[in-house]
Design an enzyme around this catalytic site. Structure first.
Site, PDB file in Angstrom:
ATOM      1  N   VAL A 173      15.418 -35.953  10.977  1.00  0.00           N
ATOM      2  CA  VAL A 173      15.993 -35.492  12.206  1.00  0.00           C
ATOM      3  C   VAL A 173      15.384 -36.259  13.676  1.00  0.00           C
ATOM      4  O   VAL A 173      14.152 -36.692  13.602  1.00  0.00           O
ATOM      5  CB  VAL A 173      15.959 -34.029  12.489  1.00  0.00           C
ATOM      6  CG1 VAL A 173      16.447 -33.620  13.825  1.00  0.00           C
ATOM      7  CG2 VAL A 173      16.536 -33.172  11.384  1.00  0.00           C
ATOM      8  N   CYS A 174      16.465 -36.623  14.382  1.00  0.00           N
ATOM      9  CA  CYS A 174      16.141 -37.077  15.697  1.00  0.00           C
ATOM     10  C   CYS A 174      15.440 -38.491  15.402  1.00  0.00           C
ATOM     11  O   CYS A 174      15.762 -39.297  14.636  1.00  0.00           O
ATOM     12  CB  CYS A 174      15.317 -36.314  16.339  1.00  0.00           C
ATOM     13  SG  CYS A 174      14.728 -36.663  18.176  1.00  0.00           S
TER      14      CYS A 174
END
Length: 237
Positions: A103-104
């Site tokens: 994520v991210c």
């Protein structure tokens, strides 16, 4: 699908953005048969970038295999990109995982470990261009899947990402049940959540504020890219 045990590990590290981890963790924990592990070098509390302390449940050395590995992002990701113990753990655990995910800016960590070479992937909008320095193919989508790599864009996209993973692991119906349980029905008060929709003045202000930090991240990404260059090949699944 039977509720056999599904071992899901999320990497903790100092300076992570807690929602990158806790958003997906909330979804993953609701998957039937899920065994959620919060992974770090020790079992000491880990402090997020905004001061929230989170307790790891499993040390790297005590984690033999996983079905899913997930790396969140956050400012601490910069140091993680040159942290050999973490990168070696990811290289060890990834080959037997059903899904290798992030994520991210966690995708930059996966890429630093050589695990996104030749894969399409996404990242936070401010740093997505850095993926190409590490052999990945940047894609400006909220969730990107390329073979067994699934990556989510910035922070809140971790929930979308996790629901996509849940659908892969337990089927679309179960994923929809989890979405309803969480009442995940975003209706933001402003259309400013993406560079594509934010007012130009807001985008300029935010870009200017974070520019020094993004420059420091890029400097480390470039260093890692040089280190990866001679030994870049990674098995593609």
């Amino acid at each position: 699908m039977s509720a056999s045990t599904i071992n899901i590990g999320l990497v903790l590290f100092p300076g992570l953005t807690q929602l990158d981890l806790t958003g997906p963790a909330e979804v993953f924990a609701r998957i039937p048969g899920a065994n959620l592990q919060l992974l770090w070098k020790t079992l000491e509390p880990v402090t997020s970038d905004r001061g929230l302390s989170i307790l790891p449940t499993t040390e790297f050395s005590a984690c033999p295999t996983l079905d899913v590995i997930c790396v969140p992002g956050g400012p601490g990701q910069i140091e993680l990109m040159t942290d050999d113990e973490t990168l070696d753990f990811l290289r060890r655990i990834a080959p037997t995982c059903r899904f290798v995910t992030s994520v991210c800016t966690g995708s930059l960590v996966l890429a630093a470990a050589g695990l996104l070479s030749g894969y399409r992937a996404t990242c936070h909008w401010s740093s997505i261009d850095q993926l190409s320095l590490l052999g990945a193919i940047p894609v400006n989508d909220r969730v990107v899947r390329d073979r067994n790599r699934l990556t989510g864009a910035g922070v809140t996209s971790g929930i979308d990402f996790a629901l996509a993973v849940a659908a892969e692991l337990a089927g679309p119906e179960t994923a929809q049940e989890i979405q309803l349980q969480l009442e995940y029905d975003p209706q933001p008060p402003f259309h400013a959540g993406s560079p594509r929709t934010a007012p130009h003045a807001i985008l300029e202000q935010v870009s200017t504020k974070i520019a020094p930090f993004i420059a420091s991240r890029r400097a480390v990404t470039e260093q890692v890219a040089q280190r990866l260059a001679p030994s870049h090949p990674t098995e593609v699944r």
